[in-house]
Design a protein around this motif. Structure first.
Motif, mmCIF file in Angstrom:
data_model
loop_
_atom_site.group_PDB
_atom_site.id
_atom_site.type_symbol
_atom_site.label_atom_id
_atom_site.label_comp_id
_atom_site.label_asym_id
_atom_site.label_seq_id
_atom_site.Cartn_x
_atom_site.Cartn_y
_atom_site.Cartn_z
ATOM 1 N N GLY A 147 7.100 1.679 2.828
ATOM 2 C CA GLY A 147 6.854 1.369 1.425
ATOM 3 C C GLY A 147 6.773 2.614 0.571
ATOM 4 N N MET A 148 6.260 3.688 1.140
ATOM 5 C CA MET A 148 6.081 4.929 0.390
ATOM 6 C C MET A 148 7.405 5.621 0.084
ATOM 7 N N VAL A 149 8.272 5.680 1.095
ATOM 8 C CA VAL A 149 9.474 6.499 0.928
ATOM 9 C C VAL A 149 10.549 5.826 0.084
ATOM 10 N N ILE A 150 10.445 4.526 -0.153
ATOM 11 C CA ILE A 150 11.494 3.879 -0.954
ATOM 12 C C ILE A 150 11.214 3.940 -2.447
ATOM 13 N N ILE A 151 9.986 4.294 -2.840
ATOM 14 C CA ILE A 151 9.634 4.251 -4.258
ATOM 15 C C ILE A 151 10.337 5.344 -5.051
ATOM 16 N N ALA A 152 10.121 6.614 -4.658
ATOM 17 C CA ALA A 152 10.694 7.729 -5.416
ATOM 18 C C ALA A 152 12.221 7.653 -5.510
ATOM 19 N N PRO A 153 12.939 7.358 -4.429
ATOM 20 C CA PRO A 153 14.394 7.252 -4.544
ATOM 21 C C PRO A 153 14.844 6.150 -5.503
ATOM 22 N N MET A 154 14.145 5.009 -5.501
ATOM 23 C CA MET A 154 14.530 3.936 -6.415
ATOM 24 C C MET A 154 14.286 4.332 -7.866
ATOM 25 N N LEU A 155 13.168 4.991 -8.108
ATOM 26 C CA LEU A 155 12.894 5.467 -9.463
ATOM 27 C C LEU A 155 13.929 6.503 -9.896
ATOM 28 N N ALA A 156 14.284 7.407 -8.970
ATOM 29 C CA ALA A 156 15.270 8.448 -9.283
ATOM 30 C C ALA A 156 16.647 7.849 -9.534
ATOM 31 N N LEU A 208 0.835 -1.201 0.000
ATOM 32 C CA LEU A 208 0.000 0.000 0.000
ATOM 33 C C LEU A 208 0.867 1.248 0.000
ATOM 34 N N GLY A 209 1.891 1.249 0.854
ATOM 35 C CA GLY A 209 2.809 2.383 0.871
ATOM 36 C C GLY A 209 3.511 2.567 -0.452
ATOM 37 N N ALA A 210 3.866 1.452 -1.108
ATOM 38 C CA ALA A 210 4.532 1.534 -2.409
ATOM 39 C C ALA A 210 3.615 2.161 -3.460
ATOM 40 N N VAL A 211 2.341 1.766 -3.432
ATOM 41 C CA VAL A 211 1.375 2.350 -4.371
ATOM 42 C C VAL A 211 1.252 3.853 -4.145
ATOM 43 N N LEU A 212 1.173 4.266 -2.884
ATOM 44 C CA LEU A 212 1.122 5.694 -2.568
ATOM 45 C C LEU A 212 2.398 6.385 -3.035
ATOM 46 N N GLY A 213 3.515 5.660 -2.932
ATOM 47 C CA GLY A 213 4.780 6.217 -3.395
ATOM 48 C C GLY A 213 4.781 6.463 -4.891
ATOM 49 N N PHE A 214 4.152 5.575 -5.652
ATOM 50 C CA PHE A 214 4.041 5.775 -7.097
ATOM 51 C C PHE A 214 3.146 6.968 -7.413
ATOM 52 N N ILE A 215 2.067 7.117 -6.656
ATOM 53 C CA ILE A 215 1.135 8.218 -6.899
ATOM 54 C C ILE A 215 1.791 9.566 -6.630
ATOM 55 N N PHE A 216 2.599 9.623 -5.563
ATOM 56 C CA PHE A 216 3.224 10.882 -5.163
ATOM 57 C C PHE A 216 4.726 10.851 -5.410
ATOM 58 N N LYS A 217 5.142 10.240 -6.522
ATOM 59 C CA LYS A 217 6.581 10.058 -6.773
ATOM 60 C C LYS A 217 7.283 11.366 -7.105
ATOM 61 N N LYS A 218 6.574 12.341 -7.660
ATOM 62 C CA LYS A 218 7.195 13.628 -7.995
ATOM 63 C C LYS A 218 6.946 14.606 -6.853
ATOM 64 N N ILE A 219 7.798 14.509 -5.847
ATOM 65 C CA ILE A 219 7.643 15.353 -4.678
ATOM 66 C C ILE A 219 8.926 16.123 -4.425
#
Length: 252
Positions: free
Chosen positions: A155-164, A17-28
């Protein structure tokens, strides 16, 4: 058994769930990212102390203090060793580090964070499973609830850094799901192997607490204080700590 399975899926699913939220708010912005990461650090800090280290002392018997201290340092040393080895793990993410050398250090830090989460997820899952195996459903649900609460921001905070860092969205989601799956397996393992997990539980809890304390101090706090939002990050950490503390007391 149904309650155990649903709880295991819920605890692991919180990471997804946190990962999904991370994808939604990845550009922060850096500021928002630091605030969220600091909040997660506060939640992890409270969980490490209240949900892992203190129970380790409680279940450790006559040698509880020795077992707990040894477990904390073993957990920290394990993550420290991973810190040395993690530059060689970039192949697991599918990123060509030689083609993107400027991302190598960033990628190593992110992988260290993700691996540390995976490491502490297993004994945390075992802790919840042991509660169910001994018939103490209320205690097991309390532990599982606290773990799930911290898994969402994790789960949320690891998404954007991995994508970046250049990891593909599919691999990013897979890595996040894998950390949650480890917790599901840990919960089931604890339920089906109560006698074994009860014997190793004090050390495992302290080990998990040590990994979390290491990552909070060595990685998360420095990261949240590196972009000019030190004061906000500090208060966000305190909020996260207090939220987890309140959650633990109310359900304890």
């Amino acid at each position: 058994m149904t309650v155990v399975l649903l709880t295991a899926l819920g605890v692991g699913g919180a990471t997804i769930l946190g990962a999904v939220l991370g994808f939604i708010f990845k550009k922060i912005s850096h500021t928002f990212s630091d605030i969220v990461l600091a909040f997660a650090a506060g939640v992890m800090l409270a969980a490490a102390v209240c949900g892992l280290i203190l129970p380790s002392l409680e279940y450790g018997g006559n040698l509880s203090l020795l077992v707990t201290v040894a477990g904390i340092f073993c957990g920290a040393l394990c993550v420290n060793l991973i810190d040395k080895l993690v530059p060689h793990l970039h192949r697991l993410t599918g990123v060509d580090q030689e083609a993107h050398p400027e991302k190598g250090e960033q990628l190593s830090r992110i992988l260290l964070f993700v691996i540390a989460i995976a490491i502490h997820n297993l004994p945390e899952g075992i802790a919840a499973g042991v509660g169910f195996g001994t018939g103490n459903t209320a205690e097991a649900l309390t532990v599982a609830g606290g773990i799930a609460l911290q898994n969402v921001p994790e789960g949320m905070v690891i998404i954007a850094p991995m994508l970046a860092a250049g990891i593909s969205p599919v691999r990013t989601l897979f890595i996040a799901m894998a950390t949650g799956l480890i917790e599901v397996l840990g919960t089931l393992l604890g339920y089906f192997a109560v006698s074994l997990s009860a014997a190793v539980l004090p050390f495992a809890l302290a080990f998990a607490g040590g990994t979390m304390l290491y990552v909070i101090s060595d990685e998360m706090i420095p990261e949240t204080h590196a972009h000019g939002c030190e004061r906000g990050a500090t208060y966000s950490l305190l909020v996260g700590f207090c939220v987890m503390l309140i959650f633990d007391v109310l359900l304890g």
